[in-house]
Design an enzyme around this catalytic site. Structure first.
Site, PDB file in Angstrom:
ATOM      1  N   HIS A  82       0.843  -1.195   0.000  1.00  0.00           N
ATOM      2  CA  HIS A  82       0.000   0.000   0.000  1.00  0.00           C
ATOM      3  C   HIS A  82       0.872   1.237   0.000  1.00  0.00           C
ATOM      4  O   HIS A  82       1.850   1.316   0.738  1.00  0.00           O
ATOM      5  CB  HIS A  82      -0.909   0.039   1.237  1.00  0.00           C
ATOM      6  CG  HIS A  82      -1.764   1.275   1.278  1.00  0.00           C
ATOM      7  ND1 HIS A  82      -2.922   1.388   0.547  1.00  0.00           N
ATOM      8  CD2 HIS A  82      -1.597   2.454   1.917  1.00  0.00           C
ATOM      9  CE1 HIS A  82      -3.451   2.587   0.751  1.00  0.00           C
ATOM     10  NE2 HIS A  82      -2.656   3.260   1.578  1.00  0.00           N
ATOM     11  N   ASP A 161     -15.307   1.972   7.718  1.00  0.00           N
ATOM     12  CA  ASP A 161     -14.322   2.936   7.235  1.00  0.00           C
ATOM     13  C   ASP A 161     -14.937   3.859   6.200  1.00  0.00           C
ATOM     14  O   ASP A 161     -14.671   5.057   6.171  1.00  0.00           O
ATOM     15  CB  ASP A 161     -13.122   2.220   6.623  1.00  0.00           C
ATOM     16  CG  ASP A 161     -12.134   3.228   6.081  1.00  0.00           C
ATOM     17  OD1 ASP A 161     -11.545   3.952   6.896  1.00  0.00           O
ATOM     18  OD2 ASP A 161     -11.988   3.333   4.849  1.00  0.00           O
ATOM     19  N   ARG A 168     -15.230  12.201   8.148  1.00  0.00           N
ATOM     20  CA  ARG A 168     -13.954  12.894   8.354  1.00  0.00           C
ATOM     21  C   ARG A 168     -13.745  13.949   7.279  1.00  0.00           C
ATOM     22  O   ARG A 168     -13.241  15.038   7.532  1.00  0.00           O
ATOM     23  CB  ARG A 168     -12.794  11.897   8.314  1.00  0.00           C
ATOM     24  CG  ARG A 168     -12.690  11.044   9.571  1.00  0.00           C
ATOM     25  CD  ARG A 168     -11.734   9.869   9.380  1.00  0.00           C
ATOM     26  NE  ARG A 168     -10.408  10.306   8.988  1.00  0.00           N
ATOM     27  CZ  ARG A 168      -9.524   9.563   8.313  1.00  0.00           C
ATOM     28  NH1 ARG A 168      -9.845   8.325   7.954  1.00  0.00           N
ATOM     29  NH2 ARG A 168      -8.347  10.030   8.009  1.00  0.00           N
ATOM     30  N   SER A 183      -7.690   3.499   9.025  1.00  0.00           N
ATOM     31  CA  SER A 183      -8.455   3.406   7.786  1.00  0.00           C
ATOM     32  C   SER A 183      -7.728   2.511   6.783  1.00  0.00           C
ATOM     33  O   SER A 183      -8.305   1.579   6.212  1.00  0.00           O
ATOM     34  CB  SER A 183      -8.653   4.813   7.211  1.00  0.00           C
ATOM     35  OG  SER A 183      -9.184   4.748   5.913  1.00  0.00           O
ATOM     36  N   LYS A 187      -8.805  -1.680   5.834  1.00  0.00           N
ATOM     37  CA  LYS A 187      -9.119  -2.128   4.471  1.00  0.00           C
ATOM     38  C   LYS A 187      -8.118  -3.177   3.993  1.00  0.00           C
ATOM     39  O   LYS A 187      -8.491  -4.162   3.362  1.00  0.00           O
ATOM     40  CB  LYS A 187      -9.120  -0.928   3.516  1.00  0.00           C
ATOM     41  CG  LYS A 187     -10.370  -0.076   3.664  1.00  0.00           C
ATOM     42  CD  LYS A 187     -10.388   1.104   2.713  1.00  0.00           C
ATOM     43  CE  LYS A 187      -9.344   2.119   3.118  1.00  0.00           C
ATOM     44  NZ  LYS A 187      -9.504   3.418   2.423  1.00  0.00           N
TER      45      LYS A 187
END
Lengths: 434, 434
Positions: A82, A161, A168, A183, A187
């Site tokens: 990621h 999320d 947010r 978050s 995921k």
């Protein structure tokens, strides 16, 4: 339990229990806890932070708010990567098939472009026919067959999320490290992976401008992984200038294919190999970094990684000819190349401004409902540190609408600095955190 | 302007402009700004505070969210008093007619009991027939005729505060000094007064436990007054033990009438005279504190203050006979007097526990929809510092329901400490702040 009590405990700097946090996450997912209580809570989290134990419990609750993939039927290690988002960061496109070709399962669920940064889904969708909307059973089947699938967020994955992010976004609590970390991790861990390699960007084109903030974010995600028994390592990497030379969706697919052909810009290739090596090490298909890099280099050079990418494109409905003949990818009606006005050395190519300029040309969205021009974008002709001469090309703008061409050009130029003398730049790979 | 920008500016410690603040208050009053954005904002205010200029603008916007009374038709000064709430604090009942009898207009809009504290409206409503629900034109007429009217919050006054308070109540942002101060001041300044005397309680029975917090709250309200060109002075007063000897609605009316007859407990009489003198000075009907006190004492002794109170009771529909003959006020079926188990000096009568015990007996509400037993309450037979002997009465419990009698008794007893030697106690009037 009352939402009020959870809010006031966090507001006063208390440590919430596993039970309190999971109750709160369940409550806001189901709508039992009101949005105005959730937003007061997350603002309190912005100021008070969360302990590693709290964050573990919070992330776990978000993770289990939806489907957690069980990929135990796959006969091998499952590892993902990621990135926290940058400009010209197309690493996932060559990396996922490359690592899959090395025998590691890569179940990659990606996002869309956000602000000035591009998104893996938008890039993939510039390949004619390519679909990122597989359902979870198609996703599993393709993983089994090809070792890799590249899809978008589904509604089954971490719905807490999704709901929290929307809140947010309108309450000025996006840039809060514990909330960012939980978050991402909720995921990613829902993908049913064994390990995760994080690319945490720092610099003027990153969400975390300072090295220090990037480090805190990286450590926070690693801590969450630890609490949840997942192997996580992170590289802090520089995002001062764009990664590679291309910014824009089809342009980045082209550059990704160059990498898969064993070519492409050095910085991009370096990052793909570095992150790929980490994935092989986490998956334990290699035990030594140098050997891992040798193996990945061979898979780029012998065409196996590219072949795997083409298989994935075909499996997800994309046109393989557009990969074999890159001129078949979406293009631009208008092209303008801007030349250097002087001799010198490039000191800065502002990644943030490059991203914003590409967006002006149509490569990104101003609002979530905008459609993207897949052919739009910017090609750089140099990297920071390069020598340029007067009237040599600096960058080329590609677009199908001339509407913002001039603004994009001016914005781009304002982010490029050319000096008489060369300067030292920081390395791309800033720091490894384990 | 976007709510997002206002939230993030406050979150990051910025100073909001008059325009931004008034826009935000208008937005949430009209419903254009969502509750979840307002709650994130007020939580940020909890952590970041507000500058005096910000608070002035914020309070002004709340004030002008509704009707601001224009009392300029009254041919004299208009001054009110506000207390931050305590146990046994019935000061408003004798004070308002007393000061009106001295020639000052007192347009008093009061609240109901909150938590362990009593409310002026609940006390007044224990007088048979008394209505606190006058509309604003009745309020003005009565002010003109009698110099004083005692009513409850109307929907026309500071609707922004009403909405904000409801949100603060469920998002753990009630105990935030700038929000408390602006809430009080927006409502009080909407009364169209020239000056305001504040009684800010401190101690175990007050919302502000510490002297320091009480001082900050007092100064914050005085600063708001300054920005808005209103004369405001504050007394910080002790709320460690209940004020006077009676706690409970009809019981407190009785004690108020005693004060108006020139009798009653010394601490209560002292506070009524001190605050009353400040009101006469603010109103400029006296220029010297000693003279003001002499004048007020005379009005108590000669019956004029009591006569004015009876006029007000009659004007607002109450039964004047219940004031002339206090046995006609609501009473209690059950009475229990608890005796001292030893000789000694009273070191503590916990005001918080006394308030909670009175509430258990029916004198207060557990939730806003509960009805109050007007006859319920507690009579103390001593004050802190008094000498008691074994088997002398400590307190009497009055109630019409024995349900929580035992719990109230135990709770009361747990808050009373009797020592062998007397100790020094702090004065009731702790500090004057201007």
């Amino acid at each position: 339990l009352l939402a009020y009590d959870v809010i006031i405990k966090k507001r006063n700097g208390g440590i919430l229990s596993h039970q309190e946090l999971s109750w709160f996450v369940e409550g806001f997912t189901s709508g039992k806890i009101q949005d105005y209580q959730v937003s007061a809570f997350i603002m309190a989290v912005y100021f008070r932070g969360m302990s590693p134990e709290e964050l573990g419990a919070w992330t776990e609750a978000m993770l289990y708010s939806g489907t957690v993939l069980d990929l135990s039927f796959l006969p091998g290690p499952k590892v993902d990567k990621h990135s926290t988002g940058g400009v010209g960061d197309k690493v996932s496109l060559p990396l996922a098939p490359l690592v899959a070709a090395a025998g590691v399962y890569v179940p990659m669920i990606s996002g869309r472009g956000l602000g000035h940064t591009g998104g893996t889904l938008d890039k993939l969708e510039s390949i004619p026919g390519f679909s990122t909307q597989l359902d979870l059973s198609q996703f599993k089947n393709q993983l089994k067959q090809l070792g890799c699938a590249l899809i978008g967020q589904t509604k089954e994955i971490a719905p807490a999320d999704k709901k929290l992010y929307a809140l947010r976004d309108v309450t000025a609590t996006v840039d809060c490290i514990p909330l960012i970390a939980s978050s991402i991790m909720s995921k990613k861990l829902a993908e049913g992976i064994d390990g995760l390699v994080l690319d945490v960007k720092t610099g003027m084109g990153a969400f975390m401008k300072s090295h220090e903030d990037a480090k805190v974010l990286a450590r926070t995600m690693i801590d969450i992984g630890k609490v949840m028994n997942k192997k996580v390592i992170a590289w802090i990497t520089a995002m001062d200038q764009p990664l590679g030379l291309c910014v824009g969706n089809a342009l980045e697919v082209k550059e990704s294919v160059e990498i898969l052909r064993g070519e492409g810009p050095e910085d991009l290739r370096t990052l793909v190999l570095a992150l790929g090596a980490e994935m092989l090490l986490l998956a334990k298909v290699e035990t030594n970094r140098e050997q891992a890099i040798v193996r990945l280099t061979r898979l780029l050079d012998n065409g196996e990684a590219l072949a795997r990418f083409i298989d994935i494109v075909v499996a997800q409905g994309g046109d393989p000819q557009s990969i074999e003949d890159l001129s078949r990818l979406p293009g631009a009606n208008h092209e303008e190349t801007v030349l250097s006005e002087k001799d010198g050395f490039i000191l800065q190519i502002d990644a943030l401004k490059t991203g914003a300029s590409a967006r002006l040309l149509g490569a990104g969205r101003q609002t979530m409902s905008d459609t993207i021009d897949p052919g739009a974008g910017i090609i750089l002709h140099n990297k920071v540190g390069d020598k340029v001469e007067k009237n040599q090309p600096l960058f080329s703008l590609h677009t199908n609408s001339k509407k913002h061409l001039q603004a994009a050009k001016e914005n781009m130029l304002s982010g490029i600095i050319i000096e008489d003398m060369p300067t030292q730049i920081r390395p791309l790979l800033v720091e490894r955190i384990e």
